[in-house]
Design a protein around this motif. Structure first.
Motif, PDB file in Angstrom:
ATOM      1  N   GLY A 184      34.946  46.270 -28.670  1.00  0.00           N
ATOM      2  CA  GLY A 184      35.979  46.265 -29.374  1.00  0.00           C
ATOM      3  C   GLY A 184      37.399  46.574 -28.868  1.00  0.00           C
ATOM      4  O   GLY A 184      38.321  47.167 -29.525  1.00  0.00           O
ATOM      5  N   LEU A 185      37.619  46.481 -27.532  1.00  0.00           N
ATOM      6  CA  LEU A 185      38.753  46.514 -27.040  1.00  0.00           C
ATOM      7  C   LEU A 185      39.990  45.649 -27.115  1.00  0.00           C
ATOM      8  O   LEU A 185      40.963  45.824 -26.752  1.00  0.00           O
ATOM      9  CB  LEU A 185      38.564  46.902 -25.527  1.00  0.00           C
ATOM     10  CG  LEU A 185      37.621  47.973 -25.109  1.00  0.00           C
ATOM     11  CD1 LEU A 185      37.158  48.102 -23.737  1.00  0.00           C
ATOM     12  CD2 LEU A 185      38.339  49.326 -25.540  1.00  0.00           C
ATOM     13  N   PHE A 186      39.317  44.388 -27.616  1.00  0.00           N
ATOM     14  CA  PHE A 186      40.524  43.338 -28.007  1.00  0.00           C
ATOM     15  C   PHE A 186      39.556  42.117 -28.712  1.00  0.00           C
ATOM     16  O   PHE A 186      38.430  42.405 -28.697  1.00  0.00           O
ATOM     17  CB  PHE A 186      41.109  42.711 -26.434  1.00  0.00           C
ATOM     18  CG  PHE A 186      40.246  42.226 -25.465  1.00  0.00           C
ATOM     19  CD1 PHE A 186      39.375  41.332 -25.579  1.00  0.00           C
ATOM     20  CD2 PHE A 186      40.148  43.181 -24.430  1.00  0.00           C
ATOM     21  CE1 PHE A 186      38.566  41.096 -24.464  1.00  0.00           C
ATOM     22  CE2 PHE A 186      39.240  42.732 -23.280  1.00  0.00           C
ATOM     23  CZ  PHE A 186      38.272  41.652 -23.363  1.00  0.00           C
ATOM     24  N   HIS A 187      40.337  41.036 -29.140  1.00  0.00           N
ATOM     25  CA  HIS A 187      39.645  40.034 -29.712  1.00  0.00           C
ATOM     26  C   HIS A 187      40.305  38.752 -28.896  1.00  0.00           C
ATOM     27  O   HIS A 187      41.227  38.587 -28.453  1.00  0.00           O
ATOM     28  CB  HIS A 187      39.894  39.881 -31.280  1.00  0.00           C
ATOM     29  CG  HIS A 187      41.469  39.889 -31.676  1.00  0.00           C
ATOM     30  ND1 HIS A 187      42.006  38.613 -31.834  1.00  0.00           N
ATOM     31  CD2 HIS A 187      42.335  40.801 -31.789  1.00  0.00           C
ATOM     32  CE1 HIS A 187      43.234  38.774 -32.046  1.00  0.00           C
ATOM     33  NE2 HIS A 187      43.648  40.177 -32.197  1.00  0.00           N
ATOM     34  N   LEU A 188      39.574  37.594 -29.066  1.00  0.00           N
ATOM     35  CA  LEU A 188      39.761  36.810 -28.252  1.00  0.00           C
ATOM     36  C   LEU A 188      41.003  35.838 -28.731  1.00  0.00           C
ATOM     37  O   LEU A 188      41.696  35.139 -27.784  1.00  0.00           O
ATOM     38  CB  LEU A 188      38.606  35.542 -28.148  1.00  0.00           C
ATOM     39  CG  LEU A 188      37.205  36.179 -27.694  1.00  0.00           C
ATOM     40  CD1 LEU A 188      36.412  35.029 -27.432  1.00  0.00           C
ATOM     41  CD2 LEU A 188      37.629  36.920 -26.416  1.00  0.00           C
ATOM     42  N   ASP A 189      41.579  36.054 -30.057  1.00  0.00           N
ATOM     43  CA  ASP A 189      42.638  35.523 -30.165  1.00  0.00           C
ATOM     44  C   ASP A 189      43.918  36.311 -29.792  1.00  0.00           C
ATOM     45  O   ASP A 189      45.214  35.831 -30.394  1.00  0.00           O
ATOM     46  CB  ASP A 189      42.782  35.163 -31.731  1.00  0.00           C
ATOM     47  CG  ASP A 189      42.021  33.780 -31.953  1.00  0.00           C
ATOM     48  OD1 ASP A 189      41.832  33.112 -31.203  1.00  0.00           O
ATOM     49  OD2 ASP A 189      41.271  33.826 -33.296  1.00  0.00           O
ATOM     50  N   ALA A 190      43.863  37.396 -29.187  1.00  0.00           N
ATOM     51  CA  ALA A 190      44.900  38.407 -28.683  1.00  0.00           C
ATOM     52  C   ALA A 190      45.551  37.248 -27.642  1.00  0.00           C
ATOM     53  O   ALA A 190      45.265  36.822 -26.751  1.00  0.00           O
ATOM     54  CB  ALA A 190      44.207  39.539 -27.879  1.00  0.00           C
ATOM     55  N   PRO A 191      46.889  37.522 -27.792  1.00  0.00           N
ATOM     56  CA  PRO A 191      47.957  36.718 -26.724  1.00  0.00           C
ATOM     57  C   PRO A 191      47.731  37.412 -25.373  1.00  0.00           C
ATOM     58  O   PRO A 191      47.652  38.683 -25.251  1.00  0.00           O
ATOM     59  CB  PRO A 191      49.282  36.833 -27.430  1.00  0.00           C
ATOM     60  CG  PRO A 191      49.218  38.147 -28.205  1.00  0.00           C
ATOM     61  CD  PRO A 191      47.861  38.042 -28.839  1.00  0.00           C
ATOM     62  N   LEU A 192      47.964  36.599 -24.432  1.00  0.00           N
ATOM     63  CA  LEU A 192      47.658  37.170 -22.876  1.00  0.00           C
ATOM     64  C   LEU A 192      48.941  38.135 -22.972  1.00  0.00           C
ATOM     65  O   LEU A 192      48.575  39.102 -21.914  1.00  0.00           O
ATOM     66  CB  LEU A 192      47.817  36.058 -21.931  1.00  0.00           C
ATOM     67  CG  LEU A 192      47.932  36.536 -20.460  1.00  0.00           C
ATOM     68  CD1 LEU A 192      46.760  37.175 -19.931  1.00  0.00           C
ATOM     69  CD2 LEU A 192      48.000  35.138 -19.706  1.00  0.00           C
ATOM     70  N   SER A 193      50.080  37.973 -23.408  1.00  0.00           N
ATOM     71  CA  SER A 193      51.041  38.969 -23.291  1.00  0.00           C
ATOM     72  C   SER A 193      50.660  40.418 -23.652  1.00  0.00           C
ATOM     73  O   SER A 193      51.360  41.325 -23.153  1.00  0.00           O
ATOM     74  CB  SER A 193      52.545  38.626 -23.934  1.00  0.00           C
ATOM     75  OG  SER A 193      52.147  38.124 -25.177  1.00  0.00           O
ATOM     76  N   GLU A 194      49.941  40.869 -24.416  1.00  0.00           N
ATOM     77  CA  GLU A 194      49.362  42.008 -24.702  1.00  0.00           C
ATOM     78  C   GLU A 194      49.180  42.569 -23.561  1.00  0.00           C
ATOM     79  O   GLU A 194      48.885  43.901 -23.635  1.00  0.00           O
ATOM     80  CB  GLU A 194      48.539  41.905 -25.971  1.00  0.00           C
ATOM     81  CG  GLU A 194      48.969  41.703 -27.326  1.00  0.00           C
ATOM     82  CD  GLU A 194      47.921  41.828 -28.192  1.00  0.00           C
ATOM     83  OE1 GLU A 194      46.873  42.631 -28.205  1.00  0.00           O
ATOM     84  OE2 GLU A 194      48.278  41.448 -29.587  1.00  0.00           O
ATOM     85  N   PHE A 195      48.380  42.147 -22.675  1.00  0.00           N
ATOM     86  CA  PHE A 195      47.858  42.688 -21.219  1.00  0.00           C
ATOM     87  C   PHE A 195      48.633  42.393 -20.049  1.00  0.00           C
ATOM     88  O   PHE A 195      48.731  43.302 -19.526  1.00  0.00           O
ATOM     89  CB  PHE A 195      46.319  42.124 -21.320  1.00  0.00           C
ATOM     90  CG  PHE A 195      45.640  41.987 -22.443  1.00  0.00           C
ATOM     91  CD1 PHE A 195      44.939  43.170 -22.939  1.00  0.00           C
ATOM     92  CD2 PHE A 195      45.606  40.960 -23.089  1.00  0.00           C
ATOM     93  CE1 PHE A 195      43.995  43.223 -23.962  1.00  0.00           C
ATOM     94  CE2 PHE A 195      44.783  40.789 -24.555  1.00  0.00           C
ATOM     95  CZ  PHE A 195      44.062  41.947 -24.502  1.00  0.00           C
ATOM     96  N   ILE A 196      49.279  41.347 -20.253  1.00  0.00           N
ATOM     97  CA  ILE A 196      50.327  41.137 -18.866  1.00  0.00           C
ATOM     98  C   ILE A 196      51.498  40.744 -19.400  1.00  0.00           C
ATOM     99  O   ILE A 196      51.832  39.439 -19.948  1.00  0.00           O
ATOM    100  CB  ILE A 196      49.888  40.019 -18.228  1.00  0.00           C
ATOM    101  CG1 ILE A 196      48.197  40.217 -17.629  1.00  0.00           C
ATOM    102  CG2 ILE A 196      50.686  39.843 -16.793  1.00  0.00           C
ATOM    103  CD1 ILE A 196      47.789  39.293 -16.782  1.00  0.00           C
TER     104      ILE A 196
END
Length: 400
Positions: free
Chosen positions: A81-93
């Protein structure tokens, strides 16, 4: 279905012929059905200069066969539950926050338009807009000029990922399929989310629990004498497939075991950085075949090994290199999925999940025939010879 031992023995003759023709210095193949080993053979040399044989415990560069392992790591974190696959890469980098991509038909790297940041799903399926330097096109040329390849000797993963983010994408995310460094970038996402280096996450969560103790980003202590040399049949770079020129001799060493950057890798390349043994990798393929071995849910693995594209890879207009055929072949999360064996033109089962590495290594898991197959050699690039479809035909031809 079972195997005819006499027909399986044809594999050894085929392997010997590759060595005799100086196509491979040496190679090995391991076949298991329903968890039981049914065939193993090794032939040739792991190091032509020293005459050391290619054996079962030879340590080899698996390059892009690292990608399925990184993809499993991402899905293990998603399961929590730490993220979902439609999350944008910019949320992490954050460096991927204000993305631009090349306009259609661009001839220079500055011909761009604004675009969304690719999602994690785009990265997992190679539809992100990222690329590789050895692909044709404007972005690959820029990556080559900036030396962006996530090699073992290229420093930290975090710095290389930020350097990549400074370049535009090759196309609008989701609009095309292009083989890329996407899985390297996902390796950095694993680090950001888990708070561990990618190698430590692998050891703690995947390699350690599976007993893959001789698979690491650097050649493991005590195995250096078993590390193979890397060869190419090309005159220039083993990765310069856009300008590939054959050379004599056909086995030119491009990475000596005693001087290789893999002896002490700086970069943890989730897209191509691991070295290991054939038995270690079989443990990973068996985990995929049997439903996760307690590391990841069988339902998640089933999700990963389905086609995630609208059709086959070819339908998404790729111009890139790929480790597999494109017609009749879909792409899941971390590997290719057979949709139509007739269109692939290689005997296969619908649902076969597979991928290979730049040094011509290859694996596939067949859920219909209950097979795990792993092939090891050390010749780059993997497009040099049709060994993979030949091996798959041999194995299907040995079944009764």
């Amino acid at each position: 279905m079972s195997f005819d031992c006499n027909r399986l023995d044809r594999i050894g003759g085929w392997m010997d012929s590759y060595v005799a023709r100086n196509r491979f210095a040496g190679c090995s193949v391991l076949v298991a059905q329903a968890g039981k080993e049914v065939y193993f053979n090794a032939t040739g040399l792991r190091d032509v200069e020293t005459g050391k044989p290619f054996e079962r415990d030879t340590v080899a560069r698996i390059y892009s066969m690292t990608k399925p392992i990184t993809s499993v790591a991402i899905m293990m974190l998603a399961e929590r539950g730490l993220f979902h696959l439609d999350a944008p890469l910019s949320e992490f980098i954050p460096a991927f926050g204000d993305m631009r991509c090349l306009v259609q038909g661009a001839t220079s790297i500055d011909q761009t338009e604004a675009c969304q940041a690719p999602t994690l799903h785009h990265l997992l399926t190679h539809t992100s807009g990222l690329s590789y330097p050895f692909n044709p096109g404007v972005l690959p040329k820029a990556m080559e000029d900036h030396d962006i390849l996530f090699r073992a000797d290229q420093g930290s993963l975090a710095k290389m990922t930020d350097r990549l983010a400074a370049l535009p994408l090759a196309f609008q995310p989701g609009s095309r399929w292009e083989y890329s460094v996407s899985i390297d970038v996902l390796g950095r996402v694993v680090e950001v989310v888990s708070g561990k280096t990618l190698e430590q996450f692998f050891i703690d969560e995947i390699l350690g629990p599976l007993g893959m103790d001789e698979t690491r980003f650097s050649v493991p202590d005590g195995t250096q004498e078993r590390f193979a040399a890397l060869y190419t049949p090309l005159a220039g770079s083993a990765y310069a497939m856009n300008e590939a020129k054959p050379a004599e001799p056909t086995l030119r060493c491009v990475d000596r075991p005693g001087k290789s950057p893999f002896l002490n890798a700086q970069m943890h390349s989730g897209g191509g950085g691991l070295v290991g043994t054939i038995d270690d990798y079989l443990k990973f393929t068996e985990m995929l075949r049997t439903g996760g071995a307690g590391l990841i849910s069988p339902k998640t693995l089933d999700f990963m090994m389905r086609n995630h594209l609208p059709g086959d890879i070819a339908s998404m207009g790729p111009a890139s290199f790929a480790e597999q055929p494109m017609e009749g072949m879909g792409f899941g999360l971390g590997g290719a999925v057979v949709l139509n064996p007739g269109r692939v033109r290689v005997p296969s089962s619908v649902g076969d999940f597979s991928w290979g590495g730049m040094a011509s290594t290859f694996f596939w898991v067949d859920p219909v025939l209950d097979l795990s197959v792993v092939f090891f050699t050390q010749l780059a690039p993997s497009s040099s010879y049709p060994a993979r479809p030949e091996l798959k035909t041999l194995i299907h031809g040995a079944m009764t």
